[in-house]
Write a protein that holds these residues in place. Sequence first.
Motif, mmCIF file in Angstrom:
data_model
loop_
_atom_site.group_PDB
_atom_site.id
_atom_site.type_symbol
_atom_site.label_atom_id
_atom_site.label_comp_id
_atom_site.label_asym_id
_atom_site.label_seq_id
_atom_site.Cartn_x
_atom_site.Cartn_y
_atom_site.Cartn_z
ATOM 1 N N ASP A 630 0.862 -1.186 0.000
ATOM 2 C CA ASP A 630 0.000 0.000 0.000
ATOM 3 C C ASP A 630 0.893 1.229 0.000
ATOM 4 O OD1 ASP A 630 -0.779 -0.801 3.433
ATOM 5 O OD2 ASP A 630 0.947 0.284 2.618
ATOM 6 N N ALA A 631 0.268 2.384 0.190
ATOM 7 C CA ALA A 631 1.024 3.624 0.102
ATOM 8 C C ALA A 631 2.136 3.675 1.138
ATOM 9 C CB ALA A 631 0.076 4.805 0.293
ATOM 10 N N ALA A 632 1.919 2.992 2.266
ATOM 11 C CA ALA A 632 2.909 3.091 3.344
ATOM 12 C C ALA A 632 4.144 2.255 3.051
ATOM 13 C CB ALA A 632 2.289 2.636 4.654
ATOM 14 N N GLY A 633 4.004 1.236 2.243
ATOM 15 C CA GLY A 633 5.170 0.400 2.006
ATOM 16 C C GLY A 633 4.724 -1.021 1.685
ATOM 17 N N ILE A 634 5.638 -1.938 1.812
ATOM 18 C CA ILE A 634 5.284 -3.320 1.494
ATOM 19 C C ILE A 634 5.615 -4.227 2.667
ATOM 20 C CG2 ILE A 634 5.655 -3.033 -0.973
ATOM 21 C CD1 ILE A 634 8.357 -4.423 -0.588
ATOM 22 N N LEU A 635 4.890 -5.318 2.771
ATOM 23 C CA LEU A 635 5.244 -6.391 3.688
ATOM 24 C C LEU A 635 5.754 -7.523 2.802
ATOM 25 C CD1 LEU A 635 5.413 -7.664 6.422
ATOM 26 C CD2 LEU A 635 2.999 -8.211 6.308
ATOM 27 N N LEU A 636 7.021 -7.777 2.881
ATOM 28 C CA LEU A 636 7.669 -8.712 1.979
ATOM 29 C C LEU A 636 7.999 -10.001 2.714
ATOM 30 C CD1 LEU A 636 8.969 -8.891 -0.914
ATOM 31 C CD2 LEU A 636 11.120 -8.279 0.196
ATOM 32 N N ARG A 637 7.608 -11.108 2.058
ATOM 33 C CA ARG A 637 7.939 -12.411 2.634
ATOM 34 C C ARG A 637 9.116 -12.972 1.865
ATOM 35 N NH1 ARG A 637 3.700 -16.919 4.580
ATOM 36 N NH2 ARG A 637 4.567 -18.366 3.102
ATOM 37 N N MET A 638 10.115 -13.464 2.588
ATOM 38 C CA MET A 638 11.307 -13.970 1.931
ATOM 39 C C MET A 638 11.524 -15.425 2.329
ATOM 40 S SD MET A 638 13.531 -10.640 2.898
ATOM 41 C CE MET A 638 13.014 -10.733 4.593
ATOM 42 N N ASP A 639 11.732 -16.277 1.347
ATOM 43 C CA ASP A 639 12.013 -17.683 1.619
ATOM 44 C C ASP A 639 13.162 -18.125 0.741
ATOM 45 O OD1 ASP A 639 8.644 -17.566 1.393
ATOM 46 O OD2 ASP A 639 9.477 -18.389 3.237
ATOM 47 N N THR A 640 13.867 -19.146 1.199
ATOM 48 C CA THR A 640 14.825 -19.786 0.299
ATOM 49 C C THR A 640 14.352 -21.210 0.053
ATOM 50 O OG1 THR A 640 16.162 -20.577 2.132
ATOM 51 C CG2 THR A 640 16.801 -18.485 1.135
ATOM 52 N N SER A 641 14.649 -21.716 -1.126
ATOM 53 C CA SER A 641 14.352 -23.109 -1.449
ATOM 54 C C SER A 641 15.646 -23.747 -1.903
ATOM 55 C CB SER A 641 13.317 -23.207 -2.573
ATOM 56 O OG SER A 641 12.201 -22.406 -2.314
ATOM 57 N N PRO A 642 16.452 -24.225 -0.968
ATOM 58 C CA PRO A 642 17.764 -24.745 -1.348
ATOM 59 C C PRO A 642 17.634 -26.006 -2.189
ATOM 60 C CG PRO A 642 17.434 -24.852 1.041
ATOM 61 C CD PRO A 642 16.203 -24.285 0.464
ATOM 62 N N GLY A 643 18.336 -26.024 -3.287
ATOM 63 C CA GLY A 643 18.412 -27.224 -4.100
ATOM 64 C C GLY A 643 17.116 -27.645 -4.751
ATOM 65 N N ILE A 644 16.200 -26.715 -4.919
ATOM 66 C CA ILE A 644 14.906 -27.142 -5.442
ATOM 67 C C ILE A 644 14.990 -27.497 -6.920
ATOM 68 C CG2 ILE A 644 14.016 -24.880 -6.079
ATOM 69 C CD1 ILE A 644 11.351 -25.890 -4.761
ATOM 70 N N TRP A 645 16.020 -26.995 -7.603
ATOM 71 C CA TRP A 645 16.138 -27.343 -9.023
ATOM 72 C C TRP A 645 16.324 -28.849 -9.200
ATOM 73 C CZ3 TRP A 645 20.573 -29.764 -10.537
ATOM 74 C CH2 TRP A 645 21.678 -29.639 -9.680
ATOM 75 N N LEU A 646 16.826 -29.502 -8.123
ATOM 76 C CA LEU A 646 16.986 -30.953 -8.192
ATOM 77 C C LEU A 646 15.650 -31.645 -8.410
ATOM 78 C CD1 LEU A 646 19.514 -31.437 -5.271
ATOM 79 C CD2 LEU A 646 19.916 -32.048 -7.649
ATOM 80 N N LEU A 647 14.603 -31.054 -7.836
ATOM 81 C CA LEU A 647 13.287 -31.650 -8.012
ATOM 82 C C LEU A 647 12.848 -31.590 -9.458
ATOM 83 C CD1 LEU A 647 12.248 -30.417 -4.735
ATOM 84 C CD2 LEU A 647 10.701 -32.076 -5.661
#
Lengths: 674, 321, 195
Positions: A630-647
């Motif tokens: 929104d105008a005030a800013g963002i709420l950002l969610r951050m995740d890592t998916s290590p090695g997911i390309w293996l899937l």
Amino acid sequence: MFALLGIAGILTGLAGSIWLVVTGVRGARHGTTTGMWRPVQTILGGAALAMLALEAALVADDFSLEYVANNHARATPFPFNIATGWAALEGSIVLWGLILAVFTWFTHRSVVRQEREGDRIGPGALAVLGIVAIFFFGIQATVADPFRVCTEAVANGCVAASPLPWAAAQAPPDGPGPNPLLQNHILMAIHPPMLYLGFIGLTVPFAYGISALALREGGVEWLRRSRRATLVAWTFLTTGIVLGAWWAYEVLSWGGYWGWDPVENASLMPWLVATAFLHSALVQIRRGALQAWNFVLVIGAFSLTILGTFLTRSGVIGSVHSFTQSAIGPVLLGFLFLVVAGSFWLFATRSHLVADSPRLDSLVSREGSFLLNNLLLTVFAFVVLTGTLYPLVVEAISGDRVAVGPPFFSRMVVPLAFALLLAMGIGPHTTWKEADPARLAESLRLPVQIALGAGALTVLIATRIGYVVAAVVAGTFVIAASVSLLLNRARRSALARSSGSPVRLTGEIRRQLAAEPSFWAGQLSHAGVALIAIGIGFTSNLAQHSEVVMEPGDRVVFAGYDLAYRSPFLVTETSRRVQGATIEVAVDGEVVTELRPRANYYGADTSGISTPAIHTAFTGDLYLTLVRIDAAGILLRMDTSPGIWLLWAGGLIAAGGGLWSLTARRRAPVTAGV
Amino acid sequence: MSWTLTAALAVFVVAAVFLAPDPAEDRARALGERIRCPVCQGESIADSPSDPARDMMNLIRARVDEGRTDQQIIEELVGAFSGSVLLDPPVAGATLWLWILPVLAVGVGGGLVLSRFRPRKVPQSRLSRPAPTPLKRTAMGGMVVLAAGAIAMATVGQFRQGRVDNLAPIDPANISNETLEAVIAANRDDPQIVGMRLALANRYFEDGDYQRAFPHYEAVIEAEPTPIQAGAALTRLGWMVFDGNGEVELAIDLIDQALEAMPEDPFALYLKGRVVWCGRDDPNGAAVLFGQVLAAPDLEPDVRVSVETDLATAQAGSSCQ
Amino acid sequence: MRVVRWLASGMVFVSVGLAIVFTTRFGNDPVVVDSPLLGQPAPAIALPKLDGQGTVDLNAIDADVVVINFFASWCLPCREEQPHLVATANAFADRSVQFVSIAYRNDPADIAVFLEEYGSSPETLYLLDPGGRAAIAYGVFGIPETFVIGADGSVIRKIVGAADALLLGSTIDAVLAGEEPGQVVVGETFTGPDG
């Protein structure tokens, strides 16, 4: 006009199916394979006409059809307007009918090509396919009719319809379009057809099996003739499931790829049983054993396919995937019951056919490995089935509501998966009839060492979490076991010819691969599965999660990345508004990429569909989602998916093994030591 | 390479894993993965980005910081939302069989598999008696299973947790005055509310609560009621005007209007009689009216007796009581 | 092969059982759950008032019956329910019945507009729910949901969906008369602005 064409197509298909059953039964009685090509052509023609009519109506924006009025919008871009043809319930059945018609056509071609005198199983199988086709065209003609004409339109859809194509039609000016989630990504267009090719393909071995049972002809005939179709179905099913997981990962912004959702489970269960069937059939072809297993497995695989269709479309289990409930539920249930009860009754009354299945000599043997494999995969499917249906049964009996989620499945499935990986590694090293435990241990020693070495490496440089290390060890074991098997055989064969110089060795390897392509294709699929297992180990245990509130200009450090929020953006497209944030990603001071997590607003929606932004690297993915902007800013969610390309790589490799098996032909005679 | 190397590697790996320090566990996230987001379909609150899920995760974090145990936190959420919010079904109660069945399957399956490898014994006993045909077996077995299943479901169904949806239907006689007031207020513009208004007003009237009855009767009359409704309202309005305010002529006027709508209505005639008798002090006029009341065909016996008493008293010329 | 035959026959009849189970589940809404709070003490929470004049401790309300309603401006069924809530609150004004309306995931400005448009009662306490704690404590799956608490402080009735004045009033009557705890579903609930 499209309604008329479409209904004509459906009725043609239905008529052709009935005709096929008649000619098929006649052919099975008399042992003739003639006279079935016309019904088969009719079915194919009718199915194709229905599908084309539906697609044409969509492309031409013909809103006088209820299906188009309620599922399509003018603004829907290509190719999603084509994909709308199977995005909703009725259309998906039309696609089902078409694919079934195609498989029937190929089956007929294979039957005719046999040029066998007195062939009864082939016509019988076609008759069974005809029965299944009668059902699917039947529901298209009655409860799931996609060509209903809209008789009462409102601004944005259709509220009443008539099955008569000549009814007075009202067409709304526009429609709501497909579910926004289904328009976000091209994979949506591909994933369902892949799955259907897999599900429907399993009808062919089922048809052959039922035909064999009904005609009282045990033996390997039905297995041999249906093997190609089983492989085709398995390959597509594998691809479809992996694509589905990939799509979930890319589109649904929860960062996962498998939620043990009832509909996901509905696609996994046939796959497990089909995999078991694929392996178990080899034992019967080779040694004539496991006959009962094979009938049960093929019936089970097809039944689970119909169960899956029923669960997805009947509304008895709520799920993110469900089609909306309709009258099709009870009909599908009836068909499912017919299939399961009928097939097992048939099997029970013909169990004398499998009575003289030879006994197995030793558990430590190729047969033993396959039997163990059967058991593990069947228990796996049983666990998934129990978990999926349990809430339903409990609610019916006592009214209690329970939820069975990932914690249950993970706990049950992980030990089974490890056992399967072990079997995958050891199995190919076992010999038929009876394997010498000492020789087996010797041939496995190197793979075990390599696997443990990989485990040691993991412990030293990556992590010491037990599950991850175990996954690496098990996965590496499988791959090392395959490779060492290949090298051993090549070396032995090279020695048998002349001195084993390296150049010769490569040539010898190629010769080995060419001599038994199906076997090595299977080993390739095993390697793919091993990679998937390692990938799952990493992503399930080493993922990092965090979230942060940012205003433009803010920076945050996460998992070794420097993230800077540059600015928000707003883009208006023909069918949606896209609002998002531009995030600059840097590693060690160097800007690596710009990620744009966003929210898509379709039509009049006020809550957007969140789409993640993903940066892929060798060590894993960086996965950003916007929770709020929104105008005030963002709420950002951050995740890592290590090695997911293996899937994804593993999945495609596994499917690739299936493809190789289908396309390769044996070039050299089988060498010694197999 | 030898087996010693293998053993050494194995020991190293296993030791490294088991001696590893416990990773800093994100307890909140681990708990969150066991709870289903109540407004989503099957996602856990740890994964779902929706607001209720985030609120619940914040609650869990707060509770973890407060030092509550995992069990306490789970119980708190289950106590609020019910067990259906648990993604991790407990090994007890309704979900006990969920955990048992797979283990059973492994046992049964494993047993079957292993049994294939025993040496084949010649079944002496089986040779002596004839085996039933497959069809007969199937039929027998099926009937047994079906019967058992039916009995089981019936028995279990007895213990079925009653769905609390089956509350008794609302009995109009049990509705309180306040409830009727609320319903009327909420449906003010609905013309069908007139009947309810009249009923409520009559209740107040019989309780002697003229204050409350008055506005409802007025509203009834303004709302273009049916003649019967009008008659009922006007009659009682008239009586209230007399009994409450002592106004005689207005009362008689109102009751006359009622009698125009409902000619020969015994109740109106009776009340008019009483007004005439006590208000105008006219026993003869009252007696005439009482006589007309008694001419009505379906008076209840005790009402008839009471009116006859009044008639007698009025004819005797006494003033009203 | 007897084992095989028995197993196969067993499969046939397991499928019968499952078919029966599935048939009973058709048309059943799989979402509505019975509240575990029925018959249990109502949660103790203190919430700030909408007008900013202090907080109200839900446990400390001195009344024979407390009616707690969760609502929001974006919830369409709540708009239909509001006039009925207002009328019932007013009707029971001189009984010992306290109405409490808790705003669920709503800005104070939006709430004020909602109350302007759909009505409010001077007899009702309008409260905010920061952090959604009250909604969690009451196990709110969607709105509107109404909880009716008896004199002993336990939750006697729960209404899922928009209630009308008749249901609200008769529920209060039932609680005053000391009837058994129970739950009733009368309509759909919204979990977000789009339903």
